[in-house]
Design a protein around this motif. Structure first.
Motif, PDB file in Angstrom:
ATOM      1  N   VAL A  58       0.839  -1.206   0.000  1.00  0.00           N
ATOM      2  CA  VAL A  58       0.000   0.000   0.000  1.00  0.00           C
ATOM      3  C   VAL A  58       0.875   1.257   0.000  1.00  0.00           C
ATOM      4  O   VAL A  58       0.616   2.201  -0.752  1.00  0.00           O
ATOM      5  CB  VAL A  58      -0.982  -0.005   1.190  1.00  0.00           C
ATOM      6  N   ASP A  59       1.931   1.257   0.793  1.00  0.00           N
ATOM      7  CA  ASP A  59       2.842   2.407   0.814  1.00  0.00           C
ATOM      8  C   ASP A  59       3.511   2.609  -0.537  1.00  0.00           C
ATOM      9  O   ASP A  59       3.636   3.738  -1.023  1.00  0.00           O
ATOM     10  CB  ASP A  59       3.913   2.237   1.887  1.00  0.00           C
ATOM     11  N   MET A  60       3.949   1.515  -1.141  1.00  0.00           N
ATOM     12  CA  MET A  60       4.591   1.603  -2.456  1.00  0.00           C
ATOM     13  C   MET A  60       3.620   2.150  -3.494  1.00  0.00           C
ATOM     14  O   MET A  60       3.991   2.995  -4.319  1.00  0.00           O
ATOM     15  CB  MET A  60       5.095   0.226  -2.882  1.00  0.00           C
ATOM     16  N   ALA A  61       2.397   1.671  -3.466  1.00  0.00           N
ATOM     17  CA  ALA A  61       1.400   2.137  -4.432  1.00  0.00           C
ATOM     18  C   ALA A  61       1.106   3.618  -4.227  1.00  0.00           C
ATOM     19  O   ALA A  61       0.996   4.376  -5.205  1.00  0.00           O
ATOM     20  CB  ALA A  61       0.116   1.310  -4.309  1.00  0.00           C
ATOM     21  N   ARG A  62       1.014   4.038  -2.982  1.00  0.00           N
ATOM     22  CA  ARG A  62       0.752   5.447  -2.691  1.00  0.00           C
ATOM     23  C   ARG A  62       1.863   6.334  -3.269  1.00  0.00           C
ATOM     24  O   ARG A  62       1.597   7.344  -3.909  1.00  0.00           O
ATOM     25  CB  ARG A  62       0.629   5.646  -1.179  1.00  0.00           C
ATOM     26  N   ARG A  63       3.110   5.941  -3.029  1.00  0.00           N
ATOM     27  CA  ARG A  63       4.243   6.716  -3.561  1.00  0.00           C
ATOM     28  C   ARG A  63       4.275   6.683  -5.086  1.00  0.00           C
ATOM     29  O   ARG A  63       4.540   7.700  -5.732  1.00  0.00           O
ATOM     30  CB  ARG A  63       5.553   6.185  -2.994  1.00  0.00           C
ATOM     31  N   LEU A  64       4.009   5.511  -5.658  1.00  0.00           N
ATOM     32  CA  LEU A  64       4.026   5.381  -7.112  1.00  0.00           C
ATOM     33  C   LEU A  64       2.958   6.260  -7.752  1.00  0.00           C
ATOM     34  O   LEU A  64       3.230   6.959  -8.740  1.00  0.00           O
ATOM     35  CB  LEU A  64       3.830   3.920  -7.523  1.00  0.00           C
ATOM     36  N   LEU A  65       1.767   6.262  -7.195  1.00  0.00           N
ATOM     37  CA  LEU A  65       0.715   7.123  -7.737  1.00  0.00           C
ATOM     38  C   LEU A  65       1.115   8.591  -7.654  1.00  0.00           C
ATOM     39  O   LEU A  65       0.852   9.353  -8.584  1.00  0.00           O
ATOM     40  CB  LEU A  65      -0.620   6.894  -7.027  1.00  0.00           C
ATOM     41  N   GLY A  66       1.763   8.977  -6.580  1.00  0.00           N
ATOM     42  CA  GLY A  66       2.222  10.362  -6.459  1.00  0.00           C
ATOM     43  C   GLY A  66       3.219  10.723  -7.544  1.00  0.00           C
ATOM     44  O   GLY A  66       3.128  11.782  -8.159  1.00  0.00           O
ATOM     45  N   GLU A  67       4.179   9.840  -7.785  1.00  0.00           N
ATOM     46  CA  GLU A  67       5.180  10.084  -8.819  1.00  0.00           C
ATOM     47  C   GLU A  67       4.552  10.121 -10.203  1.00  0.00           C
ATOM     48  O   GLU A  67       4.866  10.986 -11.026  1.00  0.00           O
ATOM     49  CB  GLU A  67       6.263   8.985  -8.777  1.00  0.00           C
ATOM     50  N   LEU A  68       3.667   9.178 -10.476  1.00  0.00           N
ATOM     51  CA  LEU A  68       3.027   9.115 -11.791  1.00  0.00           C
ATOM     52  C   LEU A  68       2.136  10.328 -12.021  1.00  0.00           C
ATOM     53  O   LEU A  68       2.075  10.866 -13.124  1.00  0.00           O
ATOM     54  CB  LEU A  68       2.245   7.815 -11.949  1.00  0.00           C
ATOM     55  N   ARG A  69       1.446  10.759 -10.983  1.00  0.00           N
ATOM     56  CA  ARG A  69       0.592  11.960 -11.074  1.00  0.00           C
ATOM     57  C   ARG A  69       1.444  13.178 -11.420  1.00  0.00           C
ATOM     58  O   ARG A  69       1.060  14.001 -12.251  1.00  0.00           O
ATOM     59  CB  ARG A  69      -0.142  12.165  -9.751  1.00  0.00           C
ATOM     60  N   HIS A  70       2.603  13.259 -10.798  1.00  0.00           N
ATOM     61  CA  HIS A  70       3.515  14.368 -11.069  1.00  0.00           C
ATOM     62  C   HIS A  70       3.988  14.331 -12.530  1.00  0.00           C
ATOM     63  O   HIS A  70       4.078  15.368 -13.191  1.00  0.00           O
ATOM     64  CB  HIS A  70       4.707  14.299 -10.119  1.00  0.00           C
ATOM     65  N   MET A  71       4.272  13.138 -13.037  1.00  0.00           N
ATOM     66  CA  MET A  71       4.723  12.988 -14.423  1.00  0.00           C
ATOM     67  C   MET A  71       3.595  13.284 -15.410  1.00  0.00           C
ATOM     68  O   MET A  71       3.854  13.719 -16.523  1.00  0.00           O
ATOM     69  CB  MET A  71       5.255  11.573 -14.655  1.00  0.00           C
ATOM     70  N   LEU A  72       2.373  13.028 -14.989  1.00  0.00           N
ATOM     71  CA  LEU A  72       1.219  13.256 -15.864  1.00  0.00           C
ATOM     72  C   LEU A  72       0.896  14.725 -16.006  1.00  0.00           C
ATOM     73  O   LEU A  72       0.367  15.165 -17.029  1.00  0.00           O
ATOM     74  CB  LEU A  72       0.008  12.501 -15.292  1.00  0.00           C
ATOM     75  N   ALA A  73       1.241  15.522 -14.995  1.00  0.00           N
ATOM     76  CA  ALA A  73       0.913  16.963 -15.002  1.00  0.00           C
ATOM     77  C   ALA A  73       1.738  17.743 -16.002  1.00  0.00           C
ATOM     78  O   ALA A  73       2.717  17.387 -16.501  1.00  0.00           O
ATOM     79  CB  ALA A  73       1.133  17.525 -13.611  1.00  0.00           C
TER      80      ALA A  73
END
Length: 112
Positions: free
Chosen positions: A97-112
Motif C-alpha cells: 500500500v505504501d509503495m502504491a501510494r508513492r508510485l501514484l504520487g510520482e506518476l501523477r507528477h509525471m502526468l501533469a
C-alpha cells in the motif's frame, strides 16, 4: 480507466489494510498502481502494453528504473496475494500500500 478509479482502488487498499484484509489490500494496491501507469503511458504514447513486464519496461525506457521496479514488485505481491498458497501478512500488505501510494504520487507528477 480514469485517475479517479486509480485513487478509488488505492483508497480501497488502505481500507482493506486497516480491516486486516491483507491479500485484498495488496491486490488493490497493485491494480491502483497499474491503472495509474496505464494512464500515464496512454497520455504520452497512446499504446499501452497489456503485459505487466512490458508496461514496467516503458517506465524503464523513460529513465524511471525506480518506478519500473516498484510496479514489478507490486505485481509480485499481487500474484502472491491472489494465487499464493499462504496469505500475506500485515508487513507485506503495508509495504504494498505504501509503495502504491508513492508510485501514484510520482506518476501523477509525471502526468501533469
Amino acid at each position: 480507466m480514469s485517475w479517479a478509479k486509480a485513487l478509488t482502488l488505492l483508497d480501497e487498499a488502505e481500507r482493506d489494510l486497516a480491516a486486516g484484509c491483507y491479500n485484498k489490500a495488496a491486490s488493490a494496491a497493485y491494480f491502483a498502481a497499474r491503472m495509474a501507469a496505464e494512464l500515464l503511458v496512454a497520455a504520452r504514447q497512446g499504446n499501452v502494453p497489456r503485459r505487466d513486464d512490458k508496461l514496467a519496461n516503458v517506465l524503464l525506457h523513460w529513465g524511471r528504473k525506480d518506478l519500473a521496479a516498484t510496479l514489478l514488485e507490486l505485481y509480485q505481491y499481487r500474484v502472491m496475494a491472489d494465487y499464493g498458497s499462504t496469505s500475506l501478512d500485515v508487513g507485506v500488505a503495508s509495504r504494498a500500500v505504501d509503495m502504491a501510494r508513492r508510485l501514484l504520487g510520482e506518476l501523477r507528477h509525471m502526468l501533469a
